[in-house]
Design an enzyme around this catalytic site. Structure first.
Site, PDB file in Angstrom:
ATOM      1  N   GLY A  15       0.833  -1.207   0.000  1.00  0.00           N
ATOM      2  CA  GLY A  15       0.000   0.000   0.000  1.00  0.00           C
ATOM      3  C   GLY A  15       0.863   1.251   0.000  1.00  0.00           C
ATOM      4  NE  ARG A  16       2.604   3.344  -4.715  1.00  0.00           N
ATOM      5  CZ  ARG A  16       2.073   2.536  -5.624  1.00  0.00           C
ATOM      6  NH1 ARG A  16       0.787   2.496  -5.771  1.00  0.00           N
ATOM      7  NH2 ARG A  16       2.831   1.790  -6.386  1.00  0.00           N
ATOM      8  N   GLY A  17       1.092   5.390   1.474  1.00  0.00           N
ATOM      9  CA  GLY A  17       0.591   6.430   2.360  1.00  0.00           C
ATOM     10  C   GLY A  17       1.262   7.741   2.011  1.00  0.00           C
ATOM     11  CB  ALA A  18       0.996  11.041   3.582  1.00  0.00           C
ATOM     12  CE  LYS A  45       4.719   4.605   6.015  1.00  0.00           C
ATOM     13  NZ  LYS A  45       3.698   4.768   7.020  1.00  0.00           N
ATOM     14  CG  ASP A 139      -0.824  10.766  11.603  1.00  0.00           C
ATOM     15  OD1 ASP A 139      -1.936  11.328  11.664  1.00  0.00           O
ATOM     16  OD2 ASP A 139      -0.333  10.349  10.544  1.00  0.00           O
TER      17      ASP A 139
HETATM   18  N1  ATP Z   1       3.357  -3.470   9.075  1.00  0.00           N
HETATM   19  C1  ATP Z   1       2.441  -3.558   8.109  1.00  0.00           C
HETATM   20  N2  ATP Z   1       1.970  -4.766   7.729  1.00  0.00           N
HETATM   21  C2  ATP Z   1       1.029  -4.866   6.779  1.00  0.00           C
HETATM   22  N3  ATP Z   1       0.492  -3.821   6.135  1.00  0.00           N
HETATM   23  C3  ATP Z   1       0.910  -2.588   6.454  1.00  0.00           C
HETATM   24  C4  ATP Z   1       1.902  -2.394   7.457  1.00  0.00           C
HETATM   25  N4  ATP Z   1       2.111  -1.059   7.585  1.00  0.00           N
HETATM   26  C5  ATP Z   1       1.286  -0.466   6.714  1.00  0.00           C
HETATM   27  N5  ATP Z   1       0.572  -1.360   6.037  1.00  0.00           N
HETATM   28  C6  ATP Z   1      -0.442  -1.071   5.020  1.00  0.00           C
HETATM   29  O1  ATP Z   1       0.145  -0.271   4.019  1.00  0.00           O
HETATM   30  C7  ATP Z   1      -0.764   0.731   3.603  1.00  0.00           C
HETATM   31  C8  ATP Z   1      -0.086   2.078   3.644  1.00  0.00           C
HETATM   32  O2  ATP Z   1       0.291   2.348   4.984  1.00  0.00           O
HETATM   33  P1  ATP Z   1       0.848   3.761   5.413  1.00  0.00           P
HETATM   34  O3  ATP Z   1       1.132   3.703   6.861  1.00  0.00           O
HETATM   35  O4  ATP Z   1       1.968   4.124   4.514  1.00  0.00           O
HETATM   36  O5  ATP Z   1      -0.332   4.706   5.037  1.00  0.00           O
HETATM   37  P2  ATP Z   1      -1.585   5.202   5.879  1.00  0.00           P
HETATM   38  O6  ATP Z   1      -1.397   4.875   7.319  1.00  0.00           O
HETATM   39  O7  ATP Z   1      -2.803   4.638   5.227  1.00  0.00           O
HETATM   40  O8  ATP Z   1      -1.554   6.736   5.650  1.00  0.00           O
HETATM   41  P3  ATP Z   1      -0.593   7.786   6.344  1.00  0.00           P
HETATM   42  O9  ATP Z   1       0.619   7.823   5.530  1.00  0.00           O
HETATM   43  O10 ATP Z   1      -1.401   8.974   6.300  1.00  0.00           O
HETATM   44  O11 ATP Z   1      -0.323   7.335   7.754  1.00  0.00           O
HETATM   45  C9  ATP Z   1      -1.971   0.666   4.503  1.00  0.00           C
HETATM   46  O12 ATP Z   1      -3.030   0.054   3.780  1.00  0.00           O
HETATM   47  C10 ATP Z   1      -1.571  -0.228   5.632  1.00  0.00           C
HETATM   48  O13 ATP Z   1      -2.639  -1.032   6.023  1.00  0.00           O
END
Ligand code: ATP
Length: 634
Positions: A15-18, A45, A139
């Protein structure tokens, strides 16, 4: 597969986040790590290149490495490594097999008050540990709570909340990325002191927990608005409305967490304890003592004596000339931003504290320049309230945008996208009309979202992400189907039978039926399937078993009154005689039988057979009577 450092291989995007892209990865066979097994799956990440290119962030990354790595708690996603390699900055953490809470809520709808309290108690446990170590999350939001599947004997699948992204907000809090007039956070969850540039402490996490708690139960955050700044202003000026149906003890906790004055919010430790007391006292079967204890929960909510401080926040960051919310001499920011759309589920943002006259206490910062957004999007520039409009200038791209574009051109594997490209698909408010939570985009309680996660655990088929196979093919917005957890469960009607132990006695939540596993155990008897012969087991349970968080019994939904039956339309035939329909049928059958009998008699050899039978019968009776006479002699 792409190597990261000398120890990890990236396999595919999750997945992708900010802040970056999350990959499913693997520990290399020759990694030689003490606490990670070769071949073990991890989540990596990879932070955006502009973060990695920022010297200040890299230094902070390395400086905070030890504290972030030692944060360990069953409700915290364990950070395993921080990798700095050239322009690549990556966090290696445990891979969590399950959806995040944001996605879960969107699919399954809100939780019951008991389930929400028990879930948040676990998050508060995690916060208590991190605050004690001086780490403030900053956050807190459902998207940062991952729900890990765990299997406990006889209880089937349960989802276990784990808080992630510790320290990430702080990494983005770099002068190279943010300016003194900006902060990192998600508007719906931002504490008033963060929004107004006042000093921040661990109390900002308690505020975030209060917002989450409210949202878990009602399906919507307490402060709404069309634009991000409207939401921020609501945090500063409005009191949260008490939602109908929220039990009094839970409301006491929520209200205390949402106090504008951080010093009046409870510590994470007392919050966790209070929430468990509330959960025990609001169930339909709660003992009177538990009910009384829950109603007196206010006394348990004690503030932190020495709250952990967020470095770099405080009076120094409030620049001279800043205006305050509510300043009557300044135009209302809400009216300036009425056209800006606000997405409560949006990713973490680097937000401006405000432009001159926006009332948020900070000087100019063009919001569109921070997180590039679509025209008219969440951070569209408000029309200038004062003076004639400046002649239109072709807007130069922000350094971020330039870097993002360059990164995309350079590197196809580590994808770096602009913020607007990450927007998760939002369900339209109309999608769940006719029940549920207006404007929340959530389906009604217990009703799965169309196309959402299929129920229930017993019916869950083999999934591509089980076991060592990971979750191929699922990116953000394409999470694999996950069965609803016991949070959706219901209390069975019958009390435990003689000799059966009630594991939840006195806690105010449901007793499972021991003949069933997982969610089945908490269903109403009529809704259960046949008891399975043996509960399926996973070879390696990942997490310590948590007691299931069932829903308290909800009142039976009111049945719609049956529509009055219209009287049967009368026959148009004026000669209608009641009962004649039946008579006609009988007559017709008799006629058919008669015709059939005549046909049989005339057109088959039946008469001949009848004669034969008749003569045989006659000769037999004659013989019997003559024999009788000869034997008896008369
Ligand atoms: N440790 C992990 N194991 C499995 N999936 C993960 C893990 N960390 C993050 N993800 C998944 O990756 C995706 C992106 O996560 P990320 O934390 O980058 O973005 P977010 O939390 O949705 O947004 P933000 O960046 O605003 O916090 C999400 O769908 C999350 O469920």
């Amino acid at each position: 597969m792409r190597p990261v450092g000398s120890k990890y291989l990236l396999e595919e995007t999750i997945g992708r986040g900010a802040m970056g892209t999350v990959w499913r990865g693997r520990v290399r066979e020759d990694a030689g790590l003490a606490d990670l097994v070769p071949g073990q799956q991890v989540a990596v990440k990879v932070l955006k290149e502009e973060l990695a290119a920022d010297q200040d962030i890299v230094l902070r990354f390395l400086r905070e490495r030890s504290v972030l790595l030692r944060l360990s708690h069953p409700n915290i996603v364990r950070l395993r490594d921080l990798v700095v390699e050239g322009e690549l900055l990556a966090l290696v953490m445990d891979l969590v097999d399950g959806p995040d809470l944001y996605r879960y809520l969107r699919t399954n709808g809100p939780l019951s008050p008991i389930a929400a309290a028990l879930l948040m108690a676990q998050i508060a446990d995690a916060l208590a540990v991190s605050h004690a170590d001086g780490v403030v999350h900053r956050d807190l939001k459902p998207a940062n709570v991952l729900l890990a599947s765990s299997y406990a004997d006889g209880q089937g699948e349960q989802l276990h909340p784990m808080l992630t992204d510790f320290g990430i907000a702080r990494l983005a809090d770099s002068p190279g990325i943010t300016r003194t007039s900006e902060f990192v956070g998600t508007p719906a969850y931002v504490a008033p002191e963060s929004a107004s540039g006042r000093p921040q402490t661990s109390a900002v996490d308690i505020y975030g927990a209060g917002i989450m708690l409210y949202e878990l139960v009602t399906g919507r955050a307490p402060f709404q608005g069309d634009g991000a700044l409207q939401v921020l202003q609501a945090h500063l000026t409005q009191e949260p409305p008490r939602p109908p149906g929220m039990p009094e003890p839970l409301w006491i906790v929520v209200e205390r967490c949402l106090r504008k004055d951080p010093a009046q919010r409870p510590s994470a430790t007392s919050l966790a304890h209070a929430l468990r007391v509330v959960a025990a006292g609001i169930g339909v079967h709660a003992a009177p003592a538990a009910v009384d204890a829950a109603l007196a929960v206010g006394a348990l909510l004690v503030p932190e004596v020495q709250p952990a401080e967020v470095p770099g926040t405080g009076p120094g960051s409030t620049l001279p000339g800043a205006t305050q919310v509510g300043d009557p001499t300044q135009p209302d920011p809400a009216t300036q931003l009425l056209t800006a759309q606000y997405d409560p589920g949006a990713a973490t943002q680097v937000m401006p504290h405000g432009a001159p006259g926006n009332g948020l206490g900070q000087p100019t910062a063009d919001p569109t320049r921070l997180m590039p957004s679509s025209p008219g999007g969440p951070f569209a520039t408000p029309p200038s309230p004062a003076g004639p409009p400046a002649p239109a200038q072709p807007e130069a791209p922000h350094p971020w945008q330039t870097q993002l574009r360059a990164a995309r051109d350079r590197n196809q594997q580590t994808q770096v996208f602009a913020a607007e490209e990450f927007e998760p698909p939002q369900p339209s408010p109309q999608a769940y009309q006719g029940g549920g939570y207006p404007g929340s985009g959530y389906p009604p309680q217990g009703q799965p979202r169309p196309g959402g996660y299929p129920p229930p655990s017993g019916q869950r088929g083999p999934e591509p992400y089980q076991g060592a196979q990971g979750r191929p093919g699922y990116g953000r917005g394409e999470r694999p189907p996950v069965a609803p957890p016991p949070y959706q469960s219901r209390r069975p009607q019958q009390p435990p039978g003689p000799g059966q132990r009630d594991p939840y006695a006195g806690q105010g939540y449901a007793e499972p039926d021991p003949r069933y596993s997982g969610e089945q155990a908490y269903r109403e008897p009529a809704q259960r399937q046949a008891p399975p012969s043996a509960a399926p087991r996973r070879p390696e349970p990942q997490h310590r078993p948590e007691p299931p968080l069932p829903r308290e019994r909800e009142p039976e939904p009111e049945r719609e009154p049956r529509p009055r039956r219209e009287p049967r339309p009368r026959s148009r035939n004026r000669m209608y005689i009641p009962g004649l329909g039946c008579l006609k049928g009988c007559l017709m059958v008799l006629l058919i039988l008669a015709v059939a009998a005549v046909a049989l008699w005339n057109f088959t050899p039946l008469p001949r057979y009848w004669d034969d039978v008749h003569s045989t019968f006659t000769s037999t009776t004659t013989w019997i009577s003559s024999t009788w006479h000869s034997v008896t002699g008369n």
